[in-house]
Design an enzyme around this catalytic site. Structure first.
Site, PDB file in Angstrom:
ATOM      1  N   ASP A 156      18.001  63.009  85.354  1.00 24.21           N
ATOM      2  CA  ASP A 156      17.105  61.923  85.730  1.00 24.21           C
ATOM      3  C   ASP A 156      15.693  62.504  85.682  1.00 24.21           C
ATOM      4  O   ASP A 156      15.509  63.726  85.735  1.00 24.21           O
ATOM      5  CB  ASP A 156      17.464  61.436  87.135  1.00 24.21           C
ATOM      6  CG  ASP A 156      16.518  60.363  87.645  1.00 24.21           C
ATOM      7  OD1 ASP A 156      16.266  59.402  86.900  1.00 24.21           O
ATOM      8  OD2 ASP A 156      16.030  60.505  88.782  1.00 24.21           O
ATOM      9  N   ASP A 206      12.320  60.874  87.295  1.00 28.78           N
ATOM     10  CA  ASP A 206      11.434  60.683  88.435  1.00 28.78           C
ATOM     11  C   ASP A 206      12.048  61.187  89.729  1.00 28.78           C
ATOM     12  O   ASP A 206      13.180  60.835  90.070  1.00 28.78           O
ATOM     13  CB  ASP A 206      11.067  59.199  88.564  1.00 28.78           C
ATOM     14  CG  ASP A 206      10.378  58.684  87.305  1.00 28.78           C
ATOM     15  OD1 ASP A 206       9.506  59.398  86.784  1.00 28.78           O
ATOM     16  OD2 ASP A 206      10.732  57.586  86.835  1.00 28.78           O
ATOM     17  N   ASP A 241      18.174  62.140  91.948  1.00 23.07           N
ATOM     18  CA  ASP A 241      17.795  61.984  93.350  1.00 23.07           C
ATOM     19  C   ASP A 241      18.221  60.641  93.925  1.00 23.07           C
ATOM     20  O   ASP A 241      18.061  60.409  95.121  1.00 23.07           O
ATOM     21  CB  ASP A 241      16.272  62.061  93.483  1.00 23.07           C
ATOM     22  CG  ASP A 241      15.599  60.814  92.915  1.00 23.07           C
ATOM     23  OD1 ASP A 241      14.967  60.065  93.685  1.00 23.07           O
ATOM     24  OD2 ASP A 241      15.742  60.553  91.708  1.00 23.07           O
TER      25      ASP A 241
END
Length: 201
Positions: A7, A9, A183
């Site tokens: 991922d 961001d 996250d």
């Protein structure tokens, strides 16, 4: 061969590139700061709460990009990279990417943020494969404002990973080890699919 998916961001970078791009547009006077910030913040809160409608958001994002010629967008993005993204790229993240690449793994970034924003970021990390929300482009390279395909958000990340691997003549089960770093609670579908899910931050 093993597979490593990242991922973007708040995973590879400690900021949200999509949100920061919107803030950048406000700073350079490209959009009405008050109106844009209010709408952007609303979408960002929806994302954090896991209730974002990705198509609705992308139509907003692409509609903004549609208003400017590609040459202007690219000039702004180069400034955005210098001022916002490159200072946020941590050596630990670069080292982790290089570790997976050095091991001969197939490495990709998969992000719900659109390709216009994230393409140069993937390049800065030295990652060739990027799965991102796809804006439709006119023949002259300008952004039309329309979305192509399924947004890589939530279960859509699983759909997009399978399609990307198929385009390479592969499937997830071909990899003895598959790692995904993220996250976000929105990425639980893909985290649940790989052999080695890594929750970050």
């Amino acid at each position: 061969m093993n597979l490593a998916l990242f991922d973007l961001d708040h995973t590879l970078i400690p900021i949200d590139s999509d949100y920061e791009w919107g803030q950048f547009l406000c700073r350079v006077g490209a959009v009405d700061a008050a109106a844009f910030t209010a709408r952007n913040n609303e979408f960002y809160q929806q994302y954090q709460q896991g209730r974002l409608n990705p198509v609705e958001y992308l139509e907003f994002a692409f509609g903004t990009l549609k208003r400017f010629p590609r040459s202007q967008l690219d000039a702004w993005h180069a400034q955005f990279m210098d001022e916002v993204i490159l200072p946020a790229m941590r050596k630990e993240a670069r080292a982790l990417v290089d570790e997976h690449k050095g091991a001969g793994e197939l490495v990709a970034i998969i992000t719900a943020t659109n390709r216009f924003v994230t393409g140069p970021i993937a390049k800065a990390f030295g990652i060739d494969h990027l799965i991102a929300a796809e804006p439709e482009l006119a023949a002259d390279g300008n952004i039309t404002g329309r979305l192509i395909g399924t947004p890589p958000y939530g279960p859509g990340k699983v759909t997009n990973v399978h399609a990307w691997l198929a385009s390479l003549g592969k499937k997830l089960s071909d990899f003895e080890r598959s790692t995904f770093y993220s996250d976000s609670q929105n990425d639980i579908p893909l985290l649940s699919l790989v052999t080695h899910p890594v929750a970050t931050n």
